[in-house]
Design a protein around this motif. Sequence first.
Motif, mmCIF file in Angstrom:
data_model
loop_
_atom_site.group_PDB
_atom_site.id
_atom_site.type_symbol
_atom_site.label_atom_id
_atom_site.label_comp_id
_atom_site.label_asym_id
_atom_site.label_seq_id
_atom_site.Cartn_x
_atom_site.Cartn_y
_atom_site.Cartn_z
ATOM 1 N N LEU A 91 30.937 34.016 46.400
ATOM 2 C CA LEU A 91 32.056 34.149 45.770
ATOM 3 C C LEU A 91 31.900 33.757 44.289
ATOM 4 C CD1 LEU A 91 34.482 32.571 48.260
ATOM 5 C CD2 LEU A 91 34.465 34.916 47.775
ATOM 6 N N ALA A 92 32.718 34.378 43.200
ATOM 7 C CA ALA A 92 32.516 34.220 41.935
ATOM 8 C C ALA A 92 33.979 33.590 41.375
ATOM 9 C CB ALA A 92 32.132 35.510 41.042
ATOM 10 N N PRO A 93 34.134 32.456 41.451
ATOM 11 C CA PRO A 93 35.650 32.021 41.171
ATOM 12 C C PRO A 93 36.076 32.347 39.701
ATOM 13 C CG PRO A 93 33.867 30.347 41.337
ATOM 14 C CD PRO A 93 33.353 31.324 41.766
ATOM 15 N N VAL A 94 35.347 32.346 38.728
ATOM 16 C CA VAL A 94 35.709 32.784 37.337
ATOM 17 C C VAL A 94 36.319 34.118 37.594
ATOM 18 C CG1 VAL A 94 35.250 32.922 34.968
ATOM 19 C CG2 VAL A 94 34.266 30.828 36.091
ATOM 20 N N GLN A 95 35.592 34.947 38.327
ATOM 21 C CA GLN A 95 35.977 36.443 38.201
ATOM 22 C C GLN A 95 37.350 36.539 38.748
ATOM 23 O OE1 GLN A 95 35.450 39.136 36.697
ATOM 24 N NE2 GLN A 95 36.270 40.226 38.002
ATOM 25 N N ILE A 96 37.223 35.806 40.081
ATOM 26 C CA ILE A 96 38.401 35.781 41.042
ATOM 27 C C ILE A 96 39.794 35.438 40.368
ATOM 28 C CG2 ILE A 96 39.577 34.623 43.181
ATOM 29 C CD1 ILE A 96 36.550 34.662 44.163
ATOM 30 N N ALA A 97 39.426 34.164 39.438
ATOM 31 C CA ALA A 97 40.506 33.759 38.578
ATOM 32 C C ALA A 97 40.997 34.605 37.714
ATOM 33 C CB ALA A 97 40.341 32.310 38.096
ATOM 34 N N ARG A 98 39.942 35.311 37.207
ATOM 35 C CA ARG A 98 40.294 36.237 35.958
ATOM 36 C C ARG A 98 41.232 37.523 36.348
ATOM 37 N NH1 ARG A 98 35.248 37.572 34.923
ATOM 38 N NH2 ARG A 98 34.855 35.710 33.904
ATOM 39 N N GLN A 99 41.039 37.929 37.696
ATOM 40 C CA GLN A 99 41.609 39.269 38.251
ATOM 41 C C GLN A 99 42.755 38.872 39.044
ATOM 42 O OE1 GLN A 99 38.224 40.642 40.697
ATOM 43 N NE2 GLN A 99 39.308 39.941 42.596
ATOM 44 N N ALA A 100 43.058 37.683 39.314
ATOM 45 C CA ALA A 100 44.245 37.232 40.394
ATOM 46 C C ALA A 100 45.459 37.767 39.656
ATOM 47 C CB ALA A 100 44.462 35.854 40.226
ATOM 48 N N PRO A 101 45.929 37.658 38.549
ATOM 49 C CA PRO A 101 47.268 38.003 37.924
ATOM 50 C C PRO A 101 47.218 39.725 38.097
ATOM 51 C CG PRO A 101 46.114 36.602 36.301
ATOM 52 C CD PRO A 101 45.174 36.668 37.300
ATOM 53 N N GLY A 102 46.266 40.143 37.983
ATOM 54 C CA GLY A 102 46.351 41.917 37.859
ATOM 55 C C GLY A 102 46.782 42.237 39.477
ATOM 56 N N PHE A 103 46.256 41.357 40.499
ATOM 57 C CA PHE A 103 46.818 41.569 41.830
ATOM 58 C C PHE A 103 48.114 40.950 42.050
ATOM 59 C CE2 PHE A 103 42.234 42.653 41.961
ATOM 60 C CZ PHE A 103 42.463 44.013 42.270
ATOM 61 N N GLY A 104 48.772 40.053 41.296
ATOM 62 C CA GLY A 104 49.968 39.489 41.709
ATOM 63 C C GLY A 104 49.677 38.175 42.460
ATOM 64 N N ASN A 105 48.376 37.535 42.217
ATOM 65 C CA ASN A 105 47.884 36.384 43.030
ATOM 66 C C ASN A 105 47.756 35.305 42.276
ATOM 67 O OD1 ASN A 105 48.086 37.245 45.775
ATOM 68 N ND2 ASN A 105 46.197 38.059 45.538
ATOM 69 N N ASP A 106 47.835 34.125 42.554
ATOM 70 C CA ASP A 106 47.265 32.948 41.774
ATOM 71 C C ASP A 106 45.717 32.849 42.103
ATOM 72 O OD1 ASP A 106 46.796 31.278 44.063
ATOM 73 O OD2 ASP A 106 48.922 30.306 43.807
ATOM 74 N N PRO A 107 45.000 32.410 41.416
ATOM 75 C CA PRO A 107 43.454 32.131 41.818
ATOM 76 C C PRO A 107 43.290 31.552 43.002
ATOM 77 C CG PRO A 107 43.667 31.267 39.440
ATOM 78 C CD PRO A 107 45.044 31.415 40.113
ATOM 79 N N ALA A 108 43.903 30.525 43.571
ATOM 80 C CA ALA A 108 43.569 30.207 44.915
ATOM 81 C C ALA A 108 43.968 31.161 46.030
ATOM 82 C CB ALA A 108 44.157 29.013 45.179
ATOM 83 N N ASP A 109 45.204 32.077 45.916
ATOM 84 C CA ASP A 109 45.463 33.098 46.929
ATOM 85 C C ASP A 109 44.552 34.289 46.733
ATOM 86 O OD1 ASP A 109 47.642 31.592 48.178
ATOM 87 O OD2 ASP A 109 49.203 32.536 46.523
ATOM 88 N N GLU A 110 44.127 34.674 45.780
ATOM 89 C CA GLU A 110 43.008 35.706 45.486
ATOM 90 C C GLU A 110 41.901 35.132 46.022
ATOM 91 O OE1 GLU A 110 41.846 39.328 44.061
ATOM 92 O OE2 GLU A 110 43.814 38.526 44.660
ATOM 93 N N CYS A 111 41.383 33.972 45.860
ATOM 94 C CA CYS A 111 40.098 33.643 46.491
ATOM 95 C C CYS A 111 40.237 33.421 48.231
ATOM 96 C CB CYS A 111 39.732 32.171 46.037
ATOM 97 S SG CYS A 111 38.099 31.546 46.474
ATOM 98 N N ARG A 112 41.455 33.240 48.733
ATOM 99 C CA ARG A 112 41.521 33.316 50.111
ATOM 100 C C ARG A 112 41.562 34.669 50.482
ATOM 101 N NH1 ARG A 112 46.031 29.758 48.498
ATOM 102 N NH2 ARG A 112 45.440 27.592 49.256
ATOM 103 N N LEU A 113 41.859 35.625 49.799
ATOM 104 C CA LEU A 113 41.869 37.171 50.286
ATOM 105 C C LEU A 113 40.287 37.309 50.257
ATOM 106 C CD1 LEU A 113 42.635 40.002 50.651
ATOM 107 C CD2 LEU A 113 43.323 40.316 48.191
ATOM 108 N N MET A 114 39.600 36.956 48.962
ATOM 109 C CA MET A 114 38.204 37.338 48.970
ATOM 110 C C MET A 114 37.492 36.817 49.876
ATOM 111 S SD MET A 114 38.013 39.370 46.475
ATOM 112 C CE MET A 114 39.699 40.041 47.153
#
Length: 169
Positions: A91-114
Motif C-alpha cells: 500500500l502507498a498511503p501518500v498516493q491513496i490519500a492523494r486520490q481519495a477525494p476524487g473517489f469521494g473518500n477520506d484517506p482512511a476510507d480509501e485505504c480500507r477499500l484498497m
Amino acid sequence: MSVLIDCAEGVSPLLTEEEVRSICAHVLAAEGVDRPVEVSLNWVDDEEMHSLNAEWRGIDKVTDVLSFECDAPTIEDLPAGEPVELGDIILAPVQIARQAPGFGNDPADECRLMLVHGLLHLLGYDHIEDEEAEVMEAREDELLRELAVQRGADPAAVAVGPTTRHEHD
C-alpha cells in the motif's frame, strides 16, 4: 491468521495495525477461509510503489495498491493445520490519500477499500474482464459496508467507485 506488517521509514500508515488485522480477519471469515493463513502487508513511499508498478505491471507511475499472490487457501498439499501463505499486499498511503477525494473518500476510507481490494486479489478475485470487475466491486462494497457497521460508521456513506478497472492507470 497472521498479518505481518512492515512500514518503510518515513511512511505514515493510514490505518492502525489493529484495524488492518481486523479488516483482514473479517474479509477472510466472510470469504469462508477457515484455515490458518499468513498475509504480508507493506506500507511504502511513492518512489518504491512507482518502481514496483513499473517492474511488475509495466506501468511507469505510482499506484495505490499491489497484490502478489502466493498460495490459495484451498491448497490441498499442506497439512490441515499448517498456515497457507496467501501473499503480499503493498500500500502507498501518500498516493491513496492523494486520490481519495476524487473517489469521494477520506484517506482512511480509501485505504480500507484498497486493503479489501488487495485481499480479494489474494483470494482469487480479478477485474480484467468487465464481468469480473462487477463481481469484485460488488464484493468490495458489501465487505466495506459490513466493516463500517463494525466500527460504528454509517454503511450508507461507503463509496466504492470504479476502482477495480484501474481507469486511472
